[in-house]
Write an enzyme that holds these catalytic residues in place. Structure first.
Site, mmCIF file in Angstrom:
data_model
loop_
_atom_site.group_PDB
_atom_site.id
_atom_site.type_symbol
_atom_site.label_atom_id
_atom_site.label_comp_id
_atom_site.label_asym_id
_atom_site.label_seq_id
_atom_site.Cartn_x
_atom_site.Cartn_y
_atom_site.Cartn_z
ATOM 1 N N CYS A 111 55.064 49.230 38.466
ATOM 2 C CA CYS A 111 54.871 47.668 37.312
ATOM 3 C C CYS A 111 56.057 47.188 36.082
ATOM 4 O O CYS A 111 55.887 46.061 36.176
ATOM 5 C CB CYS A 111 53.400 47.398 37.025
ATOM 6 S SG CYS A 111 52.605 47.696 39.234
ATOM 7 N N HIS A 247 52.218 41.276 32.914
ATOM 8 C CA HIS A 247 52.551 41.894 34.596
ATOM 9 C C HIS A 247 50.975 40.875 34.611
ATOM 10 O O HIS A 247 49.491 41.155 33.909
ATOM 11 C CB HIS A 247 52.604 43.314 34.161
ATOM 12 C CG HIS A 247 51.760 43.733 35.721
ATOM 13 N ND1 HIS A 247 52.414 43.311 36.877
ATOM 14 C CD2 HIS A 247 51.209 44.730 36.030
ATOM 15 C CE1 HIS A 247 51.794 43.782 37.217
ATOM 16 N NE2 HIS A 247 51.088 44.760 36.966
ATOM 17 N N ASN A 277 49.286 40.487 42.618
ATOM 18 C CA ASN A 277 50.342 41.120 41.521
ATOM 19 C C ASN A 277 51.118 41.220 42.206
ATOM 20 O O ASN A 277 51.699 42.535 43.588
ATOM 21 C CB ASN A 277 49.007 42.613 41.269
ATOM 22 C CG ASN A 277 49.601 43.345 40.499
ATOM 23 O OD1 ASN A 277 51.160 43.459 40.025
ATOM 24 N ND2 ASN A 277 49.328 44.500 40.339
HETATM 25 O O1 UT7 Z 1 49.257 46.695 38.640
HETATM 26 C C1 UT7 Z 1 49.367 47.723 38.652
HETATM 27 C C2 UT7 Z 1 48.064 47.311 37.786
HETATM 28 N N1 UT7 Z 1 46.736 47.404 38.383
HETATM 29 C C3 UT7 Z 1 45.776 46.800 38.052
HETATM 30 O O2 UT7 Z 1 45.874 46.225 36.767
HETATM 31 C C4 UT7 Z 1 43.994 46.773 38.198
HETATM 32 C C5 UT7 Z 1 43.608 47.137 37.227
HETATM 33 N N2 UT7 Z 1 41.921 47.194 37.769
HETATM 34 C C6 UT7 Z 1 41.281 46.092 38.233
HETATM 35 O O3 UT7 Z 1 41.914 45.419 38.003
HETATM 36 C C7 UT7 Z 1 39.581 46.322 38.544
HETATM 37 O O4 UT7 Z 1 39.387 47.734 38.575
HETATM 38 C C8 UT7 Z 1 39.808 46.343 39.994
HETATM 39 C C9 UT7 Z 1 40.154 44.249 40.616
HETATM 40 C C10 UT7 Z 1 40.440 47.008 41.121
HETATM 41 C C11 UT7 Z 1 37.732 45.852 40.584
HETATM 42 O O5 UT7 Z 1 37.238 45.335 40.280
HETATM 43 P P1 UT7 Z 1 35.873 46.332 39.778
HETATM 44 O O6 UT7 Z 1 34.660 45.634 38.836
HETATM 45 O O7 UT7 Z 1 36.404 47.684 38.807
HETATM 46 O O8 UT7 Z 1 35.013 46.497 41.402
HETATM 47 P P2 UT7 Z 1 35.087 48.355 41.659
HETATM 48 O O9 UT7 Z 1 36.045 48.760 42.396
HETATM 49 O O10 UT7 Z 1 33.637 49.036 40.397
HETATM 50 O O11 UT7 Z 1 33.671 47.893 42.822
HETATM 51 C C12 UT7 Z 1 33.094 47.053 43.264
HETATM 52 C C13 UT7 Z 1 31.918 47.141 44.084
HETATM 53 C C14 UT7 Z 1 32.705 48.385 45.273
HETATM 54 O O12 UT7 Z 1 31.036 48.495 45.861
HETATM 55 P P3 UT7 Z 1 29.560 48.650 45.167
HETATM 56 O O13 UT7 Z 1 30.158 50.893 45.753
HETATM 57 O O14 UT7 Z 1 29.540 48.450 44.192
HETATM 58 O O15 UT7 Z 1 28.553 48.774 46.323
HETATM 59 C C15 UT7 Z 1 32.897 47.911 46.264
HETATM 60 O O16 UT7 Z 1 32.899 48.550 47.244
HETATM 61 O O17 UT7 Z 1 33.243 46.027 44.872
HETATM 62 C C16 UT7 Z 1 33.632 46.294 46.059
HETATM 63 N N3 UT7 Z 1 34.957 46.067 46.942
HETATM 64 C C17 UT7 Z 1 34.644 44.710 47.162
HETATM 65 N N4 UT7 Z 1 33.935 44.074 47.769
HETATM 66 C C18 UT7 Z 1 34.361 42.852 47.960
HETATM 67 C C19 UT7 Z 1 35.948 46.223 46.559
HETATM 68 N N5 UT7 Z 1 36.595 45.834 47.174
HETATM 69 C C20 UT7 Z 1 36.276 44.371 47.242
HETATM 70 C C21 UT7 Z 1 37.292 43.212 48.355
HETATM 71 N N6 UT7 Z 1 35.727 43.054 48.336
HETATM 72 N N7 UT7 Z 1 38.002 43.421 48.432
#
Ligand code: UT7
Length: 320
Positions: A111, A247, A277
Site C-alpha cells: 500500500c 492511505h 482500501n
Molecule cells: O492497507 C493495508 C493496511 N491495512 C489496515 O490498515 C487494516 C488495519 N486493521 C483494521 O482496520 C482492523 O483491524 C479490521 C477492520 C481489519 C478489523 O477490525 P477489528 O476491530 O480489529 O476486528 P477483529 O479482527 O478483532 O474482529 C472482531 C470480530 C471477530 O469476531 P469474534 O472473534 O470477536 O467473535 C471477527 O470474527 O469481528 C468478526 N468479524 C466480522 N464480523 C462481521 C471479522 N470480520 C467480520 C465481518 N463481518 N466482515
C-alpha cells in the site's frame, strides 16, 4: 530542481458493491463493516483489468498535466495485482499510451507503493536522470481475496490512480520512507509454489492474509511519526498543511492520525467510504479526486502518507 505533481488521473470499475450486497453472500453486515472501518461501498472489477484501469488513469493524468506521452522519460507502476508477472504493468502502459521515450519499470511496496514510486521519481529528477515521470498505482485486489474470509475481503476494492511528476523549482519539499521486514507476515499473499520435475507440488492458489489488529497498531504508531518527521524535514508545521492525503484503510486509523497531529478531520479527505482500501492505488485516486474537485490551489501545502504490506511506510510534504 525538485519534482512537482502537475497532473492526476484515476479510473474505477463500473460495478459498485454495497455492504448490504456483501451481507447477502457472506456472514457480515453493513453495521459491522461501517462501524469498524467506515467503508460503505467498493468498486469491483468485472470486465476491467489492472492494465486497462492503469491506462485510463495514465491518459487522464497526462491530459491534466498538458503533456504528451512522448515527453515522458520515466514510468513507474506500483501494484501487487498486475495482470502479468512479465511484461511489467508499466511496460504494458507504456505500449498502450505510446510513451516511446520512457524507461518503464514496476515497483512493489504494498500500500506504500505510490509513495515509494514518488520517492524514486524524485531521486531521478534531483539527480538529473529524468524530467517528466508518470507514476501509477493500480490494483484489482478482488482477484487475490479469499471471498470466504469475511475479515479481509470486505475491506478491499479495485481501481487505479496516476500522477505526472515534472522537474520544477517548487514541489516536493521532503520525502521519507521505511520498512520493517521482520513484521512482513502480518499482511501477506504467497506467489506460486515451486513446481518442477524435481519438486512436485499441488499448485494451490494463495490469497491475502492480514492480521488486522497488528497492522492497525503498526499504522496508528507509524503514520503520525513519519508525518511529523517529514514535516520537520520540510520545515513545516501540521498547522501549515492544507490537506493530508493518507492511505485509505480504515477511518479509525485516519481519525487517530488527525488526533495525534492535533488537526481537524476536514483536512483529511476521505474516499474509503466509497472505494474501500485499494492498496497502492488509494493515495493517487484520492489525490485525483481532491485535484478535480478544485480543492487544491497552487502554493497549497499537501502531505501524502502511505503504509501497508512489507511492512512499509512513506510520507511526502509538498507544495502544490
Ligand atoms: O492497507 C493495508 C493496511 N491495512 C489496515 O490498515 C487494516 C488495519 N486493521 C483494521 O482496520 C482492523 O483491524 C479490521 C477492520 C481489519 C478489523 O477490525 P477489528 O476491530 O480489529 O476486528 P477483529 O479482527 O478483532 O474482529 C472482531 C470480530 C471477530 O469476531 P469474534 O472473534 O470477536 O467473535 C471477527 O470474527 O469481528 C468478526 N468479524 C466480522 N464480523 C462481521 C471479522 N470480520 C467480520 C465481518 N463481518 N466482515
Amino acid at each position: 530542481m525538485t519534482g512537482r505533481i502537475c497532473g492526476t488521473g484515476s479510473a474505477l470499475p463500473h460495478l459498485l458493491v454495497t455492504n448490504d450486497d456483501l451481507s447477502k453472500i457472506m456472514d457480515t453486515s453493513d453495521e459491522w463493516i461501517s462501524s469498524r472501518t467506515g467503508i460503505k461501498t467498493r468498486h469491483l472489477a468485472t470486465e476491467e483489468t489492472t492494465t486497462g484501469l492503469a491506462v485510463e488513469a495514465a491518459k487522464k493524468a497526462l491530459e491534466d498535466a498538458g503533456i504528451t506521452a512522448e515527453e515522458l522519460d520515466l514510468i513507474i507502476a506500483a501494484s501487487v495485482t498486475a495482470d502479468y508477472l512479465f511484461p511489467t504493468l508499466s511496460c504494458e502502459v507504456q505500449g498502450a499510451i505510446g510513451a516511446v521515450n520512457a524507461t518503464a519499470f514496476d515497483l512493489s511496496a504494498g500500500c506504500s507503493g505510490f509513495l515509494f514510486s514518488l520517492a524514486t521519481a524524485q531521486a531521478y529528477i534531483q539527480s538529473g536522470i529524468c524530467k517528466k515521470a508518470l507514476l501509477i498505482g493500480a490494483e484489482v485486489l478482488s482477484k487475490i481475496m479469499d471471498w470466504e474470509d469475511r475479515s479481509t475481503c470486505v475491506l478491499f476494492g479495485d481501481g487505479a490512480g496516476a500522477a505526472v511528476v515534472c522537474a520544477d523549482e517548487e514541489g516536493i519539499r521532503s520525502i521519507i520512507k521505511g520498512s520493517d521486514g521482520a513484521k512482513g507476515m502480518a499482511l501477506n499473499c504467497k506467489n506460486r509454489p515451486v513446481n518442477n520435475p524435481y519438486q512436485k507440488n499441488q499448485a494451490e492458489l494463495s490469497y491475502t492474509y492480514m492480521n488486522g489488529q497488528e497492522v492497525y497498531k503498526f499504522a496508528v504508531r507509524t503514520v503520525p511519526q513519519c508525518i511529523e518527521e517529514v514535516l520537520q524535514n520540510a520545515q513545516m508545521n501540521a498547522e501549515d498543511v492544507d490537506y493530508f492525503i493518507v492511505h485509505q484503510a480504515n477511518i479509525r486509523i485516519i481519525e487517530a492520525v488527525a488526533k495525534r497531529l492535533k488537526q481537524p478531520m476536514e483536512k483529511f479527505p476521505i474516499n474509503l467510504t466509497e472505494c474501500g482500501n485499494i492498496s497502492a492505488a488509494s493515495v493517487p485516486i484520492l489525490l485525483d479526486t481532491v485535484n478535480r474537485r478544485g480543492m487544491m490551489h497552487r502554493g497549497d501545502k499537501i502531505v501524502l502518507a502511505g503504509f501497508g504490506a512489507g511492512l512499509t511506510w512513506g510520507a511526502a510534504a509538498l507544495t502544490w
